[in-house]
Design an enzyme around this catalytic site. Structure first.
Site, PDB file in Angstrom:
ATOM      1  N   PHE A 137      55.599-112.298 -42.781  1.00  0.00           N
ATOM      2  CA  PHE A 137      55.610-110.998 -43.698  1.00  0.00           C
ATOM      3  C   PHE A 137      56.457-111.088 -44.776  1.00  0.00           C
ATOM      4  O   PHE A 137      57.176-111.981 -44.755  1.00  0.00           O
ATOM      5  CB  PHE A 137      56.077-109.582 -42.739  1.00  0.00           C
ATOM      6  CG  PHE A 137      54.909-108.672 -42.256  1.00  0.00           C
ATOM      7  CD1 PHE A 137      53.709-109.302 -42.036  1.00  0.00           C
ATOM      8  CD2 PHE A 137      55.063-107.403 -42.180  1.00  0.00           C
ATOM      9  CE1 PHE A 137      52.527-108.422 -41.460  1.00  0.00           C
ATOM     10  CE2 PHE A 137      54.404-106.669 -41.586  1.00  0.00           C
ATOM     11  CZ  PHE A 137      52.767-107.200 -41.257  1.00  0.00           C
ATOM     12  N   GLN A 251      59.019 -96.269 -50.416  1.00  0.00           N
ATOM     13  CA  GLN A 251      58.361 -97.223 -50.787  1.00  0.00           C
ATOM     14  C   GLN A 251      57.090 -97.312 -51.296  1.00  0.00           C
ATOM     15  O   GLN A 251      56.191 -96.669 -50.505  1.00  0.00           O
ATOM     16  CB  GLN A 251      58.663 -98.372 -49.525  1.00  0.00           C
ATOM     17  CG  GLN A 251      57.883 -99.638 -49.383  1.00  0.00           C
ATOM     18  CD  GLN A 251      58.287-100.402 -48.223  1.00  0.00           C
ATOM     19  OE1 GLN A 251      57.441-100.355 -47.196  1.00  0.00           O
ATOM     20  NE2 GLN A 251      59.428-101.341 -48.310  1.00  0.00           N
ATOM     21  N   HIS A 253      53.831 -99.479 -51.094  1.00  0.00           N
ATOM     22  CA  HIS A 253      53.227-100.654 -50.680  1.00  0.00           C
ATOM     23  C   HIS A 253      52.303-101.317 -51.746  1.00  0.00           C
ATOM     24  O   HIS A 253      51.535-100.482 -52.233  1.00  0.00           O
ATOM     25  CB  HIS A 253      52.519-100.264 -49.308  1.00  0.00           C
ATOM     26  CG  HIS A 253      52.127-101.515 -48.772  1.00  0.00           C
ATOM     27  ND1 HIS A 253      51.231-102.321 -48.974  1.00  0.00           N
ATOM     28  CD2 HIS A 253      52.532-101.908 -47.343  1.00  0.00           C
ATOM     29  CE1 HIS A 253      50.956-103.302 -47.937  1.00  0.00           C
ATOM     30  NE2 HIS A 253      51.816-102.807 -46.924  1.00  0.00           N
ATOM     31  N   LEU A 270      46.072 -97.950 -46.624  1.00  0.00           N
ATOM     32  CA  LEU A 270      46.799 -99.012 -46.359  1.00  0.00           C
ATOM     33  C   LEU A 270      45.905-100.250 -46.083  1.00  0.00           C
ATOM     34  O   LEU A 270      44.989-100.321 -45.198  1.00  0.00           O
ATOM     35  CB  LEU A 270      47.754 -98.959 -45.277  1.00  0.00           C
ATOM     36  CG  LEU A 270      48.957-100.290 -45.081  1.00  0.00           C
ATOM     37  CD1 LEU A 270      49.667-100.454 -46.465  1.00  0.00           C
ATOM     38  CD2 LEU A 270      49.553-100.277 -43.976  1.00  0.00           C
ATOM     39  N   GLU A 273      49.584-105.571 -44.781  1.00  0.00           N
ATOM     40  CA  GLU A 273      50.618-106.774 -45.275  1.00  0.00           C
ATOM     41  C   GLU A 273      49.995-107.984 -44.580  1.00  0.00           C
ATOM     42  O   GLU A 273      50.115-109.157 -45.076  1.00  0.00           O
ATOM     43  CB  GLU A 273      51.954-106.703 -45.151  1.00  0.00           C
ATOM     44  CG  GLU A 273      52.586-107.521 -45.684  1.00  0.00           C
ATOM     45  CD  GLU A 273      54.023-107.208 -46.376  1.00  0.00           C
ATOM     46  OE1 GLU A 273      54.971-107.920 -45.970  1.00  0.00           O
ATOM     47  OE2 GLU A 273      54.361-106.241 -46.643  1.00  0.00           O
ATOM     48  N   ARG A 304      58.262-106.227 -51.124  1.00  0.00           N
ATOM     49  CA  ARG A 304      57.119-105.052 -51.505  1.00  0.00           C
ATOM     50  C   ARG A 304      57.335-104.208 -52.740  1.00  0.00           C
ATOM     51  O   ARG A 304      56.431-104.079 -53.593  1.00  0.00           O
ATOM     52  CB  ARG A 304      56.935-103.960 -50.491  1.00  0.00           C
ATOM     53  CG  ARG A 304      56.432-104.578 -49.194  1.00  0.00           C
ATOM     54  CD  ARG A 304      56.409-103.522 -47.944  1.00  0.00           C
ATOM     55  NE  ARG A 304      55.712-103.971 -46.879  1.00  0.00           N
ATOM     56  CZ  ARG A 304      55.508-103.240 -45.539  1.00  0.00           C
ATOM     57  NH1 ARG A 304      56.001-101.989 -45.471  1.00  0.00           N
ATOM     58  NH2 ARG A 304      54.781-103.677 -44.591  1.00  0.00           N
ATOM     59  N   HIS A 368      54.272 -95.396 -49.205  1.00  0.00           N
ATOM     60  CA  HIS A 368      53.876 -95.900 -47.931  1.00  0.00           C
ATOM     61  C   HIS A 368      54.947 -95.446 -46.954  1.00  0.00           C
ATOM     62  O   HIS A 368      54.516 -95.355 -45.751  1.00  0.00           O
ATOM     63  CB  HIS A 368      53.886 -97.484 -48.034  1.00  0.00           C
ATOM     64  CG  HIS A 368      53.708 -97.946 -46.561  1.00  0.00           C
ATOM     65  ND1 HIS A 368      52.410 -97.676 -45.741  1.00  0.00           N
ATOM     66  CD2 HIS A 368      54.221 -99.012 -45.903  1.00  0.00           C
ATOM     67  CE1 HIS A 368      52.577 -98.367 -44.653  1.00  0.00           C
ATOM     68  NE2 HIS A 368      53.824 -99.184 -45.059  1.00  0.00           N
ATOM     69  N   ARG A 403      62.408-101.422 -47.483  1.00  0.00           N
ATOM     70  CA  ARG A 403      62.021-101.866 -46.223  1.00  0.00           C
ATOM     71  C   ARG A 403      61.354-103.031 -46.011  1.00  0.00           C
ATOM     72  O   ARG A 403      60.371-103.430 -46.655  1.00  0.00           O
ATOM     73  CB  ARG A 403      61.057-100.839 -45.352  1.00  0.00           C
ATOM     74  CG  ARG A 403      61.054-101.172 -43.867  1.00  0.00           C
ATOM     75  CD  ARG A 403      60.368 -99.971 -43.362  1.00  0.00           C
ATOM     76  NE  ARG A 403      59.105 -99.741 -43.563  1.00  0.00           N
ATOM     77  CZ  ARG A 403      58.063-100.245 -43.363  1.00  0.00           C
ATOM     78  NH1 ARG A 403      57.946-101.302 -42.517  1.00  0.00           N
ATOM     79  NH2 ARG A 403      56.491 -99.870 -43.620  1.00  0.00           N
TER      80      ARG A 403
END
Length: 598
Positions: A137, A251, A253, A270, A273, A304, A368, A403
């Site tokens: 990730f 955050q 995304h 979403l 990821e 991100r 997100h 995050r």
């Protein structure tokens, strides 16, 4: 879990012409997602029977939308990985305003928590030799994200619910808390209503655990489910006397769905990821793989915030699509590999007429996750209000300014277990009664809610929520600056004034009433976001001020928000240093090498 009717659940009390059900429980867990479930399991295993309540049907929590994976330094593919490097990656991604204790508790415990989930039946993908498989990730030094295809959150919640049911943990579904019963020093329970029947419920509780999610859905474009993550957890805690921490950090995304082709219902949804973790590439409308200019080493798997701002810049400079997006392409991967590793993504887009093994997806940043939330002691979950605890996305501290993908699910089970065990170790009244002043507070809240349900003005609550979403997107979005933030606060006052003319149709069982209750939470948290963003005069992680575009050394501080006598009050405090072991991992300078995927 099993259906719950408290010992005195049938008793009806008439107060100010409003009837309500009264329920007494030792521990009330507000929120039935992964964090709440893991707290409840720890309580039950220690011999304490909690009551878990949730706003939706049982097992239908926002956890199920966390698709891509859960982090733990197992070393299945990269044996040199360990929890201290996981902690270092988390601190680096959070730009070092994370609570180091929170980070270290999470990362050190996660290997055991993943093995525990495996034992409880979570069907993790496996390597050829039978180990739990792991993928990259963004911004992770090693392959650390464990997964179940691209439905990891759903599989995890299923395992947790099944475990809770095996322990016969009581639950009530479709119950929404509107206020905690607190004098600012101690919590005594909660006021709620049954969303199905419209009946009011008064919970007496010796301990209350908030696990009610975050607030990213306040934004116009977001990846949350409708009417979820709208700030009720943090707002309830703030009203009860707790402090909020780092509310400015939201955050965005990089890859939310965008485009007329998908339809309005899918806007902002979403695109996990995991698509980039399995090798997906980003292209602008010129056909350029533009992350080569922004992050040649980490490419699409940089942090991100970095990728989201890169996409925003491409769009702003005219290299985006007509819908304000770019293209995410994984068609260079083997077709069967894509269908095996990303089954939900493949199925979703196939239903929308897009074959992701053959053509790209149109994406743009979407709100997100909220890194900010309630300020707690992570070893105990304590909020500073006696008897009140918080966990999960409702709290702040693990993630800092941004995050690390895969850490949200990790936090829920790592810290959830610790909080549950701590609450179980306390002296607990099995059948608590409300003090008279708290009973009077409950009566006033029920009368207020009854009046709200009967509101017959001209403004629909959903209209104001829509205006609030636009306000935050425009004035506290990916790019921020002082004048815009101040304009946002002025506009917020206008929306707040408009709530005096609400029209609530359908009574207490209608969506209008739910939205009207949401408004009070959402307005409070929106103000906290705007004021904290105005306070932080630097750019750090997900908080980017165009008028202060650099990280400022003297702003390695947390911003606290409290509910003062005349409104929200802000202050700051310094950040502790990590342990020697984690500092050593930081000094070693581990970093993801994207080109391992090439």
């Amino acid at each position: 879990m099993r259906n719950h009717r408290g010992a005195d659940a049938e008793r009806r009390i008439d107060a100010d012409d409003v009837d309500y059900e009264s329920v007494s429980v030792p521990v009330l867990v507000v929120g039935a997602g992964a964090a709440g479930a893991r707290v409840a399991i720890a309580l039950a295993e220690a011999g304490v029977e909690p009551l878990v309540i949730g706003k939706r049907g049982h097992g239908d929590a926002h956890t199920t939308w966390a698709a891509g994976g859960i982090n733990a330094a197992l070393g299945s593919l990269d044996p040199e990985d360990d929890w201290t490097i996981h902690a270092a990656d988390t601190l680096n991604e959070g730009h070092h305003i994370n609570d180091p204790d929170a980070v270290e508790l999470t990362t050190e415990h996660m290997p055991d928590r993943v093995r525990e989930l495996d034992e409880w039946g979570m069907p993790f993908d496996r390597t050829e030799d039978g180990k739990i498989n792991q993928r990259y990730f963004g911004a992770q030094s090693f392959r650390r994200t464990c997964f179940v295809g691209d439905r990891t959150g759903e599989a995890m919640l299923e395992a947790l619910v099944e475990k809770a049911q095996s322990l016969s943990i009581p639950y009530r579904e479709n119950v929404m808390v509107t206020r905690l019963l607190s004098d600012g020093e101690r919590v005594h329970g909660a006021v709620a209503y049954d969303m199905g029947s419209g009946e009011f419920v008064c919970f007496s509780a010796d301990h209350v655990v908030l696990a009610a999610g975050g607030y990213s859905a306040l934004y116009k474009r977001h990846s949350s489910r409708d009417a979820e993550n709208n700030g009720d957890g943090p707002a309830l805690a703030l009203q009860a006397g707790a402090s909020l921490l780092d509310a400015e950090f939201v955050q965005f995304h990089p890859t939310g769905m965008v485009g007329d082709r998908y339809g309005e219902d899918w806007d902002g949804r979403l695109v996990t990821e995991a698509v980039r973790g399995e090798g997906g590439r980003l292209f602008n409308t010129d056909g350029e793989r533009f992350m080569e200019r922004y992050s040649p080493d980490q490419m699409e798997l940089d942090a991100r915030d970095v990728v989201a701002r890169a996409i925003a810049r491409e769009v702003r400079e005219g290299r985006g699509t007509e819908n304000g997006g770019v293209y995410l392409d994984i068609s260079h991967r083997d077709d069967e590999y894509v269908r095996e590793r990303l089954p939900r993504m493949y199925e979703r887009f196939a239903e929308l007429g897009v074959d992701i093994t053959e053509e790209p997806i149109e994406v743009a940043p979407t709100a997100h996750y909220s890194m900010g939330g309630v300020d707690i002691d992570f070893r105990t979950g304590e909020t500073g209000v006696d008897g009140l605890y918080a966990v999960g996305e409702t709290v702040a501290g693990v993630h800092g300014a941004n995050r690390l993908g895969g850490n949200s699910l990790a936090e829920t089970v790592a810290i959830g277990k610790l909080v549950g065990e701590h609450v179980a170790s306390q002296s607990i009244d099995e059948d608590p009664a409300l003090p008279e002043e708290m009973r009077a507070l409950a009566d006033r809240e029920f009368a207020s809610m009854a009046a709200l349900a009967a509101s017959d003005g001209d403004v629909a609550p959903q209209t104001l929520l829509g205006e609030l979403g636009n306000l935050l997107w425009d004035h506290a979005g990916i790019l921020r600056e002082e004048a815009s933030l101040r304009t946002g606060l002025e506009r917020l006052d206008e929306i707040r004034a408009a709530t005096a003319d609400l029209r609530v149709e359908g009574g207490r069982t209608g969506r209008d009433f739910e939205f009207a209750v949401d408004l009070s939470f959402s307005l409070t948290i929106a103000e906290a976001i705007l004021r904290a963003a105005l306070e932080r005069e630097e750019s750090r992680g997900a908080h980017y001020r165009t008028d202060f575009p650099e990280i400022a050394t003297d702003w390695r501080r947390n911003v606290l928000v409290d509910d003062g006598d005349i409104g929200l009050e802000l202050s700051t405090r310094g950040v502790p240093e990590p342990s020697d072991a984690v500092q050593a991992a930081l000094d070693e300078g581990h970093e993801l090498d994207y080109h391992h995927l090439e």
